[in-house]
Design an enzyme around this catalytic site. Sequence first.
Site, short mmCIF file in Angstrom:
data_model
loop_
_atom_site.label_atom_id
_atom_site.label_comp_id
_atom_site.label_asym_id
_atom_site.label_seq_id
_atom_site.Cartn_x
_atom_site.Cartn_y
_atom_site.Cartn_z
N TYR A 11 0.71 -1.10 -0.09
CA TYR A 11 0.01 -0.02 -0.01
C TYR A 11 0.96 1.19 -0.11
CZ TYR A 11 -3.43 3.40 1.91
OH TYR A 11 -4.04 4.68 2.33
N ASN A 35 1.68 -9.85 1.00
CA ASN A 35 0.56 -9.07 1.43
C ASN A 35 0.05 -7.80 0.37
OD1 ASN A 35 -1.38 -8.03 2.97
ND2 ASN A 35 -0.30 -6.65 4.10
N LEU A 59 13.41 -10.70 2.22
CA LEU A 59 14.40 -10.33 2.89
C LEU A 59 14.91 -11.37 3.76
CD1 LEU A 59 13.31 -6.54 3.95
CD2 LEU A 59 14.83 -7.40 1.95
N SER A 124 6.44 3.61 12.93
CA SER A 124 4.85 3.90 12.78
C SER A 124 4.55 4.52 14.18
CB SER A 124 4.41 2.47 13.12
OG SER A 124 3.09 2.63 13.76
N THR A 126 3.02 3.60 16.39
CA THR A 126 2.82 2.71 17.48
C THR A 126 3.89 2.72 18.46
OG1 THR A 126 3.26 1.14 15.69
CG2 THR A 126 1.36 1.10 16.87
N TYR A 148 4.30 -5.71 17.30
CA TYR A 148 4.42 -4.68 16.00
C TYR A 148 5.28 -3.60 16.26
CZ TYR A 148 3.42 -1.90 12.13
OH TYR A 148 3.55 -0.92 11.15
N LYS A 152 9.29 -2.03 15.64
CA LYS A 152 9.64 -0.91 14.94
C LYS A 152 10.60 -0.28 15.68
CE LYS A 152 6.71 -0.90 11.03
NZ LYS A 152 7.42 -0.82 9.71
N ASN A 197 -8.03 -5.23 8.74
CA ASN A 197 -8.13 -4.74 10.06
C ASN A 197 -8.46 -3.48 10.27
OD1 ASN A 197 -7.23 -7.26 11.24
ND2 ASN A 197 -4.94 -6.64 10.41
C1 WQD Z 1 -8.86 3.20 13.78
C2 WQD Z 1 -10.13 3.49 14.69
C3 WQD Z 1 -10.72 1.81 16.08
C4 WQD Z 1 -11.89 -0.70 12.69
C5 WQD Z 1 -3.54 0.62 13.18
C6 WQD Z 1 -2.24 0.15 13.48
C7 WQD Z 1 -1.07 1.29 13.53
C8 WQD Z 1 -0.79 1.64 11.91
C9 WQD Z 1 -2.36 2.13 11.63
C10 WQD Z 1 0.88 0.27 11.01
C11 WQD Z 1 -10.02 3.03 16.15
C12 WQD Z 1 -11.68 2.16 14.97
C13 WQD Z 1 -11.34 0.12 13.44
C14 WQD Z 1 -13.30 -1.38 12.91
C15 WQD Z 1 -13.62 0.75 14.51
N1 WQD Z 1 -0.64 0.67 11.42
N2 WQD Z 1 -12.32 0.71 14.13
N3 WQD Z 1 -13.91 -0.52 13.90
O1 WQD Z 1 -5.84 0.86 15.43
O2 WQD Z 1 -5.51 3.24 15.04
O3 WQD Z 1 -4.06 1.85 13.82
O4 WQD Z 1 -3.41 1.23 11.94
O5 WQD Z 1 1.59 1.28 11.45
O6 WQD Z 1 0.08 0.35 13.76
O7 WQD Z 1 -2.43 -0.01 15.05
O8 WQD Z 1 -6.14 2.01 13.13
O9 WQD Z 1 -7.80 1.65 11.29
O10 WQD Z 1 -7.58 -0.18 13.06
O11 WQD Z 1 -8.57 1.83 13.76
O12 WQD Z 1 -14.43 1.07 15.16
O13 WQD Z 1 -13.70 -2.45 12.22
O14 WQD Z 1 -11.18 2.84 13.91
O15 WQD Z 1 -11.24 1.50 17.25
O16 WQD Z 1 -10.62 4.07 17.00
P1 WQD Z 1 -5.22 2.05 14.46
P2 WQD Z 1 -7.41 1.11 12.95
#
Ligand code: WQD
Length: 334
Positions: A11, A35, A59, A124, A126, A148, A152, A197
């Site tokens: 992506y 992926n 890698l 990230s 995170t 994860y 990082k 996710n």
């Molecule tokens: C965003 C908001 C959820 C799904 C993740 C990784 C992070 C980075 C970005 C890699 C939150 C809500 C989500 C759903 C929902 N990736 N949500 N229903 O968790 O902030 O970050 O992605 O670096 O490492 O942790 O992103 O898109 O999962 O969630 O309500 O079905 O949407 O609770 O508030 P997140 P997300």
Amino acid sequence: MKLLLTGGMGYIGSHVAVTMAKSGHEVILFDNLVNSSSDTIKKLNKILDKDVYFYKGDLNNPNDIKSIFEKFKIDAVFHFAGYKSVKESVINPIEYYSNNMIGTINLINEMYKKNVKLLVFSSSATVYGDPKYLPIDEKHPTIPKNPYGRIKLQIEDMLDDIYSSDNNWRIACLRYFNPVGSHDSGLIGDNPTGLANNLMPIITKVASKKLKKLSVFGNDYPTVDGTGVRDYIHVMDLAEGHKMSFNYLLKNKGCFKFNLGTGKGYSVLDLLKSFIKMNHCDVPYDFTFRREGDVSECYADPNKAFEFLGWRSLRGLDEMSESAWKFLHHNEKD
Ligand code: WQD
């Protein structure tokens, strides 16, 4: 210049490939397609109106890395390759440590051997863990809550040590907040293999009836409307941040950390409303329990990237929503 993009079919990698190729560089994509899809190469060629070089490699196979460095005189590396699901990293940490950490060490080893010392690393937000204060700047404590994020941060620490041992390195660790949206063409976008996710790919799947409804994880947070608040950043703004980091490294040695976020927090319902408004579609949803590990609010202080790189985000939520929908429709036709 010749740029190697590990995970370049993914992506973020594919969007950075477009931005760097449009800036006149030769991009070489290295990806194991775990992926991502091989279709992406046709789409990149169409966007760029030229053939982009793709090498299917891993890698975790040092011979694959050696081959690409022997085939091309690489000037710099953008390192995206790695698993990226927080949830999966908790369930299967050894897979994440082995793939993400060892893969990176194999890459750095080969860069050292070939005297390639310019690296843009996909990090990230995170790495910060639970916000101690908001907005989050680069001085915020780094206490990641999951494998994860820990990997990082460990890679960032390793890169700090590499620079300390050899001041000829030029390294930028880019801490992404929440990348969403797609290239204006709609040809490339966030299309995770397997179960999505993240919020935006799930919204697009519900809008296209691939999923019945969106479960909003909690509406009892201490936020504007009770739902989680995040710093959503358009993937093309993120790609521009990579270009400006690269240009900065051409003139500056060091190991730098930059937040790439808009500095604005939006709730789940804000994003949902924007998506429905911009695309005149229906996205059924209901409220469920909070998701384990989620924080209520997280958004960036992006001022360091502006001061050092002259970068700031330009696109808003509506453009993110519109572009995600455009990608969805292009994908449905394929
Ligand atoms: C965003 C908001 C959820 C799904 C993740 C990784 C992070 C980075 C970005 C890699 C939150 C809500 C989500 C759903 C929902 N990736 N949500 N229903 O968790 O902030 O970050 O992605 O670096 O490492 O942790 O992103 O898109 O999962 O969630 O309500 O079905 O949407 O609770 O508030 P997140 P997300």
